[in-house]
Design a protein around this motif. Structure first.
Motif, PDB file in Angstrom:
ATOM      1  N   ARG A   1      43.172  73.399  86.458  1.00 25.11           N
ATOM      2  CA  ARG A   1      42.451  74.522  87.060  1.00 25.11           C
ATOM      3  C   ARG A   1      43.384  75.570  87.660  1.00 25.11           C
ATOM      4  NH1 ARG A   1      38.628  71.121  90.742  1.00 25.11           N
ATOM      5  NH2 ARG A   1      38.191  69.512  89.233  1.00 25.11           N
ATOM      6  N   ALA A   2      44.677  75.341  87.562  1.00 23.28           N
ATOM      7  CA  ALA A   2      45.641  76.248  88.174  1.00 23.28           C
ATOM      8  C   ALA A   2      45.740  77.547  87.386  1.00 23.28           C
ATOM      9  CB  ALA A   2      47.011  75.591  88.236  1.00 23.28           C
ATOM     10  N   ASN A   3      45.953  78.629  88.120  1.00 21.12           N
ATOM     11  CA  ASN A   3      46.231  79.878  87.418  1.00 21.12           C
ATOM     12  C   ASN A   3      47.705  79.882  87.004  1.00 21.12           C
ATOM     13  OD1 ASN A   3      47.838  80.850  89.603  1.00 21.12           O
ATOM     14  ND2 ASN A   3      46.010  81.661  90.607  1.00 21.12           N
ATOM     15  N   ARG A   4      48.102  80.898  86.285  1.00 20.77           N
ATOM     16  CA  ARG A   4      49.468  80.937  85.747  1.00 20.77           C
ATOM     17  C   ARG A   4      50.528  80.853  86.843  1.00 20.77           C
ATOM     18  NH1 ARG A   4      53.000  84.872  85.191  1.00 20.77           N
ATOM     19  NH2 ARG A   4      51.496  86.473  85.735  1.00 20.77           N
ATOM     20  N   LEU A   5      50.319  81.572  87.924  1.00 21.72           N
ATOM     21  CA  LEU A   5      51.286  81.606  89.020  1.00 21.72           C
ATOM     22  C   LEU A   5      51.424  80.236  89.685  1.00 21.72           C
ATOM     23  CD1 LEU A   5      53.163  83.459  90.635  1.00 21.72           C
ATOM     24  CD2 LEU A   5      51.240  83.921  92.155  1.00 21.72           C
ATOM     25  N   GLU A   6      50.299  79.585  89.940  1.00 22.67           N
ATOM     26  CA  GLU A   6      50.334  78.251  90.553  1.00 22.67           C
ATOM     27  C   GLU A   6      51.031  77.250  89.639  1.00 22.67           C
ATOM     28  OE1 GLU A   6      46.230  78.224  93.170  1.00 22.67           O
ATOM     29  OE2 GLU A   6      46.111  77.791  91.018  1.00 22.67           O
ATOM     30  N   TYR A   7      50.701  77.298  88.356  1.00 19.86           N
ATOM     31  CA  TYR A   7      51.285  76.352  87.410  1.00 19.86           C
ATOM     32  C   TYR A   7      52.793  76.556  87.280  1.00 19.86           C
ATOM     33  CZ  TYR A   7      51.539  73.188  83.467  1.00 19.86           C
ATOM     34  OH  TYR A   7      51.859  72.134  82.655  1.00 19.86           O
ATOM     35  N   GLU A   8      53.216  77.798  87.199  1.00 28.66           N
ATOM     36  CA  GLU A   8      54.650  78.083  87.112  1.00 28.66           C
ATOM     37  C   GLU A   8      55.372  77.632  88.377  1.00 28.66           C
ATOM     38  OE1 GLU A   8      55.373  82.150  86.130  1.00 28.66           O
ATOM     39  OE2 GLU A   8      54.422  81.959  84.158  1.00 28.66           O
ATOM     40  N   PHE A   9      54.755  77.848  89.534  1.00 29.56           N
ATOM     41  CA  PHE A   9      55.352  77.428  90.796  1.00 29.56           C
ATOM     42  C   PHE A   9      55.558  75.911  90.820  1.00 29.56           C
ATOM     43  CE2 PHE A   9      54.542  75.621  95.020  1.00 29.56           C
ATOM     44  CZ  PHE A   9      55.655  76.083  95.696  1.00 29.56           C
ATOM     45  N   VAL A  10      54.515  75.170  90.502  1.00 23.94           N
ATOM     46  CA  VAL A  10      54.601  73.708  90.540  1.00 23.94           C
ATOM     47  C   VAL A  10      55.610  73.202  89.515  1.00 23.94           C
ATOM     48  CG1 VAL A  10      53.289  71.573  90.241  1.00 23.94           C
ATOM     49  CG2 VAL A  10      52.259  73.480  91.401  1.00 23.94           C
ATOM     50  N   THR A  11      55.623  73.818  88.352  1.00 26.11           N
ATOM     51  CA  THR A  11      56.571  73.405  87.310  1.00 26.11           C
ATOM     52  C   THR A  11      58.005  73.641  87.760  1.00 26.11           C
ATOM     53  OG1 THR A  11      54.955  73.919  85.594  1.00 26.11           O
ATOM     54  CG2 THR A  11      57.254  73.763  84.908  1.00 26.11           C
ATOM     55  N   ARG A  12      58.276  74.793  88.337  1.00 32.41           N
ATOM     56  CA  ARG A  12      59.644  75.083  88.788  1.00 32.41           C
ATOM     57  C   ARG A  12      60.081  74.169  89.924  1.00 32.41           C
ATOM     58  NH1 ARG A  12      60.446  81.612  88.426  1.00 32.41           N
ATOM     59  NH2 ARG A  12      59.916  81.754  86.215  1.00 32.41           N
ATOM     60  N   VAL A  13      59.183  73.902  90.866  1.00 36.38           N
ATOM     61  CA  VAL A  13      59.517  72.993  91.964  1.00 36.38           C
ATOM     62  C   VAL A  13      59.788  71.601  91.414  1.00 36.38           C
ATOM     63  CG1 VAL A  13      58.604  71.836  94.021  1.00 36.38           C
ATOM     64  CG2 VAL A  13      58.280  74.288  93.734  1.00 36.38           C
ATOM     65  N   ALA A  14      58.917  71.120  90.548  1.00 38.99           N
ATOM     66  CA  ALA A  14      59.083  69.775  89.994  1.00 38.99           C
ATOM     67  C   ALA A  14      60.381  69.659  89.204  1.00 38.99           C
ATOM     68  CB  ALA A  14      57.893  69.422  89.109  1.00 38.99           C
ATOM     69  N   GLU A  15      60.658  70.630  88.359  1.00 40.00           N
ATOM     70  CA  GLU A  15      61.889  70.580  87.562  1.00 40.00           C
ATOM     71  C   GLU A  15      63.127  70.608  88.439  1.00 40.00           C
ATOM     72  OE1 GLU A  15      61.723  73.776  84.758  1.00 40.00           O
ATOM     73  OE2 GLU A  15      60.409  72.667  83.404  1.00 40.00           O
ATOM     74  N   SER A  16      63.166  71.519  89.391  1.00 41.33           N
ATOM     75  CA  SER A  16      64.373  71.629  90.213  1.00 41.33           C
ATOM     76  C   SER A  16      64.585  70.373  91.050  1.00 41.33           C
ATOM     77  CB  SER A  16      64.327  72.876  91.093  1.00 41.33           C
ATOM     78  OG  SER A  16      63.288  72.780  92.036  1.00 41.33           O
ATOM     79  N   GLU A  17      63.525  69.851  91.662  1.00 42.10           N
ATOM     80  CA  GLU A  17      63.677  68.648  92.485  1.00 42.10           C
ATOM     81  C   GLU A  17      63.971  67.416  91.634  1.00 42.10           C
ATOM     82  OE1 GLU A  17      60.176  68.261  94.879  1.00 42.10           O
ATOM     83  OE2 GLU A  17      60.690  69.992  96.125  1.00 42.10           O
ATOM     84  N   PHE A  18      63.275  67.276  90.513  1.00 39.45           N
ATOM     85  CA  PHE A  18      63.447  66.098  89.664  1.00 39.45           C
ATOM     86  C   PHE A  18      64.870  66.018  89.123  1.00 39.45           C
ATOM     87  CE2 PHE A  18      63.226  63.983  85.497  1.00 39.45           C
ATOM     88  CZ  PHE A  18      62.701  62.755  85.887  1.00 39.45           C
ATOM     89  N   TYR A  19      65.364  67.105  88.568  1.00 38.00           N
ATOM     90  CA  TYR A  19      66.702  67.080  87.976  1.00 38.00           C
ATOM     91  C   TYR A  19      67.791  67.077  89.035  1.00 38.00           C
ATOM     92  CZ  TYR A  19      64.277  67.476  83.605  1.00 38.00           C
ATOM     93  OH  TYR A  19      63.443  67.228  82.537  1.00 38.00           O
ATOM     94  N   LEU A  20      67.509  67.618  90.200  1.00 35.75           N
ATOM     95  CA  LEU A  20      68.465  67.539  91.308  1.00 35.75           C
ATOM     96  C   LEU A  20      68.614  66.099  91.769  1.00 35.75           C
ATOM     97  CD1 LEU A  20      70.311  69.247  93.066  1.00 35.75           C
ATOM     98  CD2 LEU A  20      68.427  69.523  94.661  1.00 35.75           C
ATOM     99  N   GLN A  21      67.519  65.357  91.808  1.00 33.10           N
ATOM    100  CA  GLN A  21      67.575  63.938  92.159  1.00 33.10           C
ATOM    101  C   GLN A  21      68.420  63.173  91.150  1.00 33.10           C
ATOM    102  OE1 GLN A  21      63.570  62.491  92.216  1.00 33.10           O
ATOM    103  NE2 GLN A  21      63.252  63.017  94.371  1.00 33.10           N
ATOM    104  N   ARG A  22      68.275  63.508  89.888  1.00 32.55           N
ATOM    105  CA  ARG A  22      69.045  62.824  88.824  1.00 32.55           C
ATOM    106  C   ARG A  22      70.541  63.057  89.004  1.00 32.55           C
ATOM    107  NH1 ARG A  22      66.122  59.162  85.768  1.00 32.55           N
ATOM    108  NH2 ARG A  22      64.042  59.980  85.606  1.00 32.55           N
ATOM    109  N   VAL A  23      70.907  64.262  89.402  1.00 33.39           N
ATOM    110  CA  VAL A  23      72.319  64.592  89.577  1.00 33.39           C
ATOM    111  C   VAL A  23      72.904  63.856  90.782  1.00 33.39           C
ATOM    112  CG1 VAL A  23      73.911  66.474  90.138  1.00 33.39           C
ATOM    113  CG2 VAL A  23      72.115  66.826  88.425  1.00 33.39           C
ATOM    114  N   ARG A  24      72.124  63.747  91.834  1.00 33.07           N
ATOM    115  CA  ARG A  24      72.605  63.120  93.071  1.00 33.07           C
ATOM    116  C   ARG A  24      72.787  61.622  92.933  1.00 33.07           C
ATOM    117  NH1 ARG A  24      69.086  66.281  97.642  1.00 33.07           N
ATOM    118  NH2 ARG A  24      70.179  68.262  97.457  1.00 33.07           N
ATOM    119  N   THR A  25      72.020  60.970  92.051  1.00 29.91           N
ATOM    120  CA  THR A  25      72.133  59.507  91.926  1.00 29.91           C
ATOM    121  C   THR A  25      73.126  59.085  90.886  1.00 29.91           C
ATOM    122  OG1 THR A  25      70.253  59.471  90.410  1.00 29.91           O
ATOM    123  CG2 THR A  25      69.807  59.081  92.740  1.00 29.91           C
TER     124      THR A  25
END
Length: 73
Positions: free
Chosen positions: A49-73
């Motif tokens: 149900r997300a609009n384009r802006l909400e979906y892009e926001f969540v995707t960018r947050v998830a990608e940056s945090e997820f891959y940052l966690q991978r780098v740190r471990t």
């Protein structure tokens, strides 16, 4: 990853294989989907149900945090 989350991912894969997705999800893909869903819950955003802006926001947050966690471990 909780048992419920694992079950949901397995159901998603079963649905995908019935409908012709090309390849099954890898472990990394599964982990990312679980993390993406947790980010959506954190910000109270329903992806379907997300609009384009909400979906892009969540995707960018998830990608940056997820891959940052991978780098740190």
């Amino acid at each position: 990853m909780t048992e419920q989350e694992k079950r949901e991912i397995v159901e998603l894969e079963a649905h995908a294989s019935e409908n012709g997705w090309v390849a099954p999800l890898t472990d990394n893909d599964r982990d990312y989907l679980v993390y993406f869903r947790s980010v959506c819950k954190r910000y109270n955003i329903v992806p379907s149900r997300a609009n384009r802006l909400e979906y892009e926001f969540v995707t960018r947050v998830a990608e940056s945090e997820f891959y940052l966690q991978r780098v740190r471990t």
